[in-house]
Design a protein around this motif. Structure first.
Motif, PDB file in Angstrom:
ATOM      1  N   SER A 113      64.495  25.266  15.570  1.00  0.00           N
ATOM      2  CA  SER A 113      63.064  25.137  15.875  1.00  0.00           C
ATOM      3  C   SER A 113      62.424  23.925  15.192  1.00  0.00           C
ATOM      4  O   SER A 113      61.537  23.285  15.773  1.00  0.00           O
ATOM      5  N   GLY A 114      62.876  23.596  13.993  1.00  0.00           N
ATOM      6  CA  GLY A 114      62.289  22.456  13.270  1.00  0.00           C
ATOM      7  C   GLY A 114      62.617  21.140  13.947  1.00  0.00           C
ATOM      8  O   GLY A 114      61.761  20.254  14.074  1.00  0.00           O
ATOM      9  N   ALA A 158      59.316  25.384  12.567  1.00  0.00           N
ATOM     10  CA  ALA A 158      58.676  24.619  13.654  1.00  0.00           C
ATOM     11  C   ALA A 158      57.396  23.956  13.149  1.00  0.00           C
ATOM     12  O   ALA A 158      57.136  22.781  13.440  1.00  0.00           O
ATOM     13  N   VAL A 159      56.605  24.683  12.399  1.00  0.00           N
ATOM     14  CA  VAL A 159      55.365  24.111  11.855  1.00  0.00           C
ATOM     15  C   VAL A 159      55.697  22.938  10.933  1.00  0.00           C
ATOM     16  O   VAL A 159      55.053  21.878  10.998  1.00  0.00           O
ATOM     17  N   GLU A 160      56.729  23.096  10.102  1.00  0.00           N
ATOM     18  CA  GLU A 160      57.135  21.986   9.222  1.00  0.00           C
ATOM     19  C   GLU A 160      57.529  20.762  10.039  1.00  0.00           C
ATOM     20  O   GLU A 160      57.180  19.631   9.693  1.00  0.00           O
ATOM     21  N   GLY A 161      58.271  21.008  11.127  1.00  0.00           N
ATOM     22  CA  GLY A 161      58.691  19.895  11.996  1.00  0.00           C
ATOM     23  C   GLY A 161      57.497  19.194  12.619  1.00  0.00           C
ATOM     24  O   GLY A 161      57.410  17.962  12.636  1.00  0.00           O
ATOM     25  N   ALA A 218      58.662  17.840  20.510  1.00  0.00           N
ATOM     26  CA  ALA A 218      57.645  18.453  21.382  1.00  0.00           C
ATOM     27  C   ALA A 218      56.285  17.792  21.132  1.00  0.00           C
ATOM     28  O   ALA A 218      56.012  17.324  20.036  1.00  0.00           O
ATOM     29  N   HIS A 219      55.431  17.771  22.167  1.00  0.00           N
ATOM     30  CA  HIS A 219      54.078  17.245  21.971  1.00  0.00           C
ATOM     31  C   HIS A 219      53.242  18.187  21.109  1.00  0.00           C
ATOM     32  O   HIS A 219      52.318  17.741  20.424  1.00  0.00           O
ATOM     33  N   ALA A 220      53.533  19.485  21.199  1.00  0.00           N
ATOM     34  CA  ALA A 220      52.758  20.469  20.441  1.00  0.00           C
ATOM     35  C   ALA A 220      53.561  21.756  20.316  1.00  0.00           C
ATOM     36  O   ALA A 220      54.495  22.009  21.081  1.00  0.00           O
ATOM     37  N   VAL A 221      53.170  22.564  19.336  1.00  0.00           N
ATOM     38  CA  VAL A 221      53.869  23.825  19.049  1.00  0.00           C
ATOM     39  C   VAL A 221      52.861  24.977  19.114  1.00  0.00           C
ATOM     40  O   VAL A 221      51.736  24.850  18.621  1.00  0.00           O
ATOM     41  N   LEU A 222      53.295  26.075  19.720  1.00  0.00           N
ATOM     42  CA  LEU A 222      52.504  27.313  19.713  1.00  0.00           C
ATOM     43  C   LEU A 222      53.193  28.336  18.816  1.00  0.00           C
ATOM     44  O   LEU A 222      54.386  28.612  18.982  1.00  0.00           O
ATOM     45  N   VAL A 223      52.442  28.904  17.891  1.00  0.00           N
ATOM     46  CA  VAL A 223      52.916  30.001  17.042  1.00  0.00           C
ATOM     47  C   VAL A 223      52.067  31.220  17.351  1.00  0.00           C
ATOM     48  O   VAL A 223      50.875  31.263  17.038  1.00  0.00           O
ATOM     49  N   ASN A 224      52.681  32.206  18.006  1.00  0.00           N
ATOM     50  CA  ASN A 224      51.972  33.442  18.390  1.00  0.00           C
ATOM     51  C   ASN A 224      52.623  34.598  17.658  1.00  0.00           C
ATOM     52  O   ASN A 224      53.831  34.835  17.766  1.00  0.00           O
TER      53      ASN A 224
END
Ligand SMILES: Nc1ncnc2c1ncn2[C@@H]1O[C@H](COP(=O)(O)OP(=O)(O)OP(=O)(O)O)[C@@H](O)[C@H]1O
Ligand SMILES: Cc1ncsc1CCO
Ligand SMILES: [Mg+2]
Length: 258
Positions: A57-58, A85-88, A64-70
């Motif tokens: 994920s990282g 992913a957020v760190e990336g 990716a242009h943007a990440v969604l965390v749900n």
């Protein structure tokens, strides 16, 4: 309370920008809404990818242009995938969106949500009960559903935006998008949207698509995604207000609107 109505001309500009980019949106979302999330993004003109494992994920977040965390159906492994992913995304300066599903009713979940809020998401999108609970002025909703009106959460959302540094989107009968200074309002839509699971969760993914395509204007980008959803719900309701048919018509309307 100073509020600006987000208008169609602004939407059209944002829509063209988003479609021009066809943003790649990495979605780390819950079990219930994977398909509607991917279909909403595809219909609207974005490209979804559910790359979720901590092993990759990282790396994917960096492209990716943007990440969604749900946070809808959290497990420790999923949360780790989301953290990486957020760190990336942070490492390359890309925007990310937090959807704090069912905030305010479960202590472990609330701790997880809080840890993401502290990382300063570009946008936090929730229903009124979720935003009120997160900001410390509500008890949470009925599971994943809101028991509060969005109008009752506007002032809290503004304060919370100022406190966190994130843009807050609170959805409901009217949607509000605020950075604490400016507040954009998006009206309309149709209540049948609340009878189709994932209209909110997939809207958060659409927020990520718009913000990913126009990261220099996150407030307008977030409002444009709300506008797209409201207009699509109205178009879908003209076809049917029965939830199953509405769902299909909603996806079609997102595809057709300009
Ligand atoms: N009373 C209403 N009238 C019109 N539209 C509504 C109403 N309530 C919600 N909506 C719309 O429904 C969509 C989903 O918003 P909602 O606040 O229900 O999200 P949510 O609770 O997070 O949804 P979910 O968890 O099912 O994904 C948004 O586009 C919002 O504008
Ligand atoms: C129904 C449901 N339960 C956990 S997440 C989710 C999707 C709507 O938020
Ligand atoms: Mg929700």
């Amino acid at each position: 309370m100073t509020m600006e109505v987000f208008d169609r001309a602004e939407f059209a500009r944002c829509r063209r920008a988003m479609r021009g980019v066809r943003p790649l949106v990495q979605c780390l979302t819950n079990d219930v809404v994977q398909e509607i999330t991917a279909n909403v993004l595809l219909a609207a003109g974005a490209s979804p990818a559910m790359v979720v494992s901590p092993e990759e994920s990282g790396d994917f977040a960096r492209i990716a242009h943007a990440v969604l965390v749900n946070i809808g159906t959290p497990t420790p492994e999923r949360i780790e995938g989301m953290r990486r992913a957020v760190e990336g995304a942070e490492a390359v300066g890309h925007p990310w969106v937090l959807d704090p599903v069912a905030a305010g009713i479960l202590p472990w979940r609330d701790g997880v949500i809080r840890s993401f809020v502290e990382r300063r998401p570009t946008v936090i999108r929730g229903n009124a009960s979720e935003i009120l609970a997160l900001a410390g002025t509500g008890q949470g909703g009925c599971g994943v559903d809101s028991t509060d009106a969005s109008d009752a959460a506007v002032e809290t959302a503004k304060r919370f935006a100022t406190e966190t540094g994130s843009i807050i989107v609170v959805t409901g009968e009217r949607d509000f998008v605020t950075d604490g200074t400016r507040t954009l309002v998006v009206e309309g839509g149709h209540p049948t949207a609340t009878l189709v699971v994932g209209t909110g969760c997939s809207l958060s993914a659409l927020v990520a698509a718009y913000v990913g395509a126009m990261p220099e204007e996150p407030l307008h980008a977030a409002a444009a995604s709300c506008f797209a959803a409201k207009r699509a719900a109205e178009a879908a309701a003209r076809i049917s207000v029965r939830p199953g048919t509405f769902h299909t018509a909603y996806i079609d309307a997102l595809f057709e609107e300009d």
